[in-house]
Design a protein around this motif. Structure first.
Motif, PDB file in Angstrom:
ATOM      1  N   ARG A 263       0.965  -1.193  -0.242  1.00 46.63           N
ATOM      2  CA  ARG A 263      -0.090   0.036  -0.097  1.00 46.63           C
ATOM      3  C   ARG A 263       0.784   1.225  -0.156  1.00 46.63           C
ATOM      4  N   ALA A 264       1.832   1.244   1.080  1.00 43.15           N
ATOM      5  CA  ALA A 264       2.760   2.537   0.733  1.00 43.15           C
ATOM      6  C   ALA A 264       3.535   2.614  -0.273  1.00 43.15           C
ATOM      7  N   TRP A 265       3.845   1.450  -0.957  1.00 47.04           N
ATOM      8  CA  TRP A 265       4.988   1.528  -2.305  1.00 47.04           C
ATOM      9  C   TRP A 265       3.789   1.967  -3.407  1.00 47.04           C
ATOM     10  N   ARG A 266       2.655   1.435  -3.419  1.00 51.27           N
ATOM     11  CA  ARG A 266       1.626   2.034  -4.468  1.00 51.27           C
ATOM     12  C   ARG A 266       1.215   3.464  -4.355  1.00 51.27           C
ATOM     13  N   ARG A 267       1.071   3.793  -3.228  1.00 48.01           N
ATOM     14  CA  ARG A 267       0.650   5.247  -2.701  1.00 48.01           C
ATOM     15  C   ARG A 267       1.747   6.162  -3.275  1.00 48.01           C
ATOM     16  N   ASP A 268       3.009   5.812  -2.986  1.00 48.83           N
ATOM     17  CA  ASP A 268       4.151   6.599  -3.552  1.00 48.83           C
ATOM     18  C   ASP A 268       4.258   6.605  -4.878  1.00 48.83           C
ATOM     19  N   GLY A 269       4.038   5.583  -5.444  1.00 51.69           N
ATOM     20  CA  GLY A 269       4.180   5.439  -6.844  1.00 51.69           C
ATOM     21  C   GLY A 269       3.131   6.304  -7.459  1.00 51.69           C
ATOM     22  N   LEU A 270       1.965   6.180  -7.025  1.00 49.17           N
ATOM     23  CA  LEU A 270       0.916   7.155  -7.526  1.00 49.17           C
ATOM     24  C   LEU A 270       1.154   8.665  -7.264  1.00 49.17           C
ATOM     25  N   ALA A 271       1.720   9.051  -6.214  1.00 49.53           N
ATOM     26  CA  ALA A 271       2.197  10.484  -6.063  1.00 49.53           C
ATOM     27  C   ALA A 271       3.278  10.890  -6.958  1.00 49.53           C
ATOM     28  N   ALA A 272       4.169   9.929  -7.005  1.00 48.67           N
ATOM     29  CA  ALA A 272       5.206  10.182  -8.224  1.00 48.67           C
ATOM     30  C   ALA A 272       4.585  10.550  -9.502  1.00 48.67           C
ATOM     31  N   ASP A 273       3.785   9.652  -9.876  1.00 50.56           N
ATOM     32  CA  ASP A 273       3.159   9.657 -11.306  1.00 50.56           C
ATOM     33  C   ASP A 273       2.356  10.730 -11.506  1.00 50.56           C
ATOM     34  N   VAL A 274       1.631  11.536 -10.192  1.00 52.48           N
ATOM     35  CA  VAL A 274       0.843  12.585 -10.541  1.00 52.48           C
ATOM     36  C   VAL A 274       1.748  13.827 -10.597  1.00 52.48           C
ATOM     37  N   GLU A 275       2.532  13.778  -9.839  1.00 54.80           N
ATOM     38  CA  GLU A 275       3.777  14.827  -9.929  1.00 54.80           C
ATOM     39  C   GLU A 275       4.521  14.968 -11.145  1.00 54.80           C
ATOM     40  N   PHE A 276       4.956  13.542 -11.659  1.00 58.21           N
ATOM     41  CA  PHE A 276       5.366  13.685 -13.191  1.00 58.21           C
ATOM     42  C   PHE A 276       4.608  14.333 -14.005  1.00 58.21           C
ATOM     43  N   SER A 277       3.507  14.088 -14.237  1.00 52.94           N
ATOM     44  CA  SER A 277       2.480  14.533 -14.828  1.00 52.94           C
ATOM     45  C   SER A 277       2.440  15.980 -14.869  1.00 52.94           C
TER      46      SER A 277
END
Length: 192
Positions: free
Chosen positions: A127-141
């Protein structure tokens, strides 16, 4: 035995292969050692618990799935209105290509998600890994000026997870072109 980064990477890669091919029940110290071709007991010197193995798996999968240095999302032709959608579609296609090219890493992720339904410690780590990944994807976009907000990026995650599960297991349509599917998906979700 002295710990070293190369050996830890070797063992982590072996753990990814074991998880991918045998699932959670097969993920043992003995199986990791055998897959890595090291003496029995080696992996227990690097990973003191199953939770540490899971953490190492997630770290190594992240490393393996990163874009290669120097590989940028290609700039798309088109109008100002559609160019962002086409660049975003190219970015999504790159993600699908990386995940299907590293089949073991992608399947290990799906196995971890299944294991998370049975093991709270795996669920917490994932859950922590996926949330961090989503936050990184949103920031990248946002940083790249790509279209779509957080809710649309979540939709892309849902859709790509399904596409990847289909392509890596038993495809519903063997002749379907994943690139075309991703492009159509980007256009529809982003309204173009």
């Amino acid at each position: 035995m002295a710990r070293n980064a190369e050996r830890r990477t070797l063992l982590s890669d072996a753990a990814v292969r074991v998880m991918s091919r045998q699932g959670s029940r097969g993920l043992t110290y003995r199986a990791i050692d055998a897959e890595a071709g090291v003496p029995t007991g080696t992996s227990s010197n690097y990973f003191g618990s199953r939770d540490e193995i899971i953490a190492a798996l997630l770290t190594r999968i992240s490393e393996r799935l990163q874009p290669e240095s120097g590989s940028d999302v290609p700039l798309a032709e088109g109008t100002e209105d559609t160019r962002g959608v086409e660049v975003f579609a190219a970015y999504l296609r790159d993600i699908v290509h990386r995940l299907t090219a590293d089949r073991d890493a992608a399947l290990a992720l799906f196995e971890l998600r299944l294991d998370a339904t049975r093991r709270p410690s795996v669920a917490e780590a994932l859950r922590a890994w996926r949330r961090d990944g989503l936050a990184a994807d949103v920031e990248f976009s946002r940083t790249m000026g790509l279209p779509g907000d957080r809710s649309e990026i979540v939709l892309f995650h849902y859709a790509l997870d399904g596409l990847l599960l289909d392509r890596l297991t038993v495809p519903i349509d063997d002749d379907a072109d994943p690139d075309e599917a991703v492009t159509a998906l980007a256009r529809r979700i982003l309204g173009h």
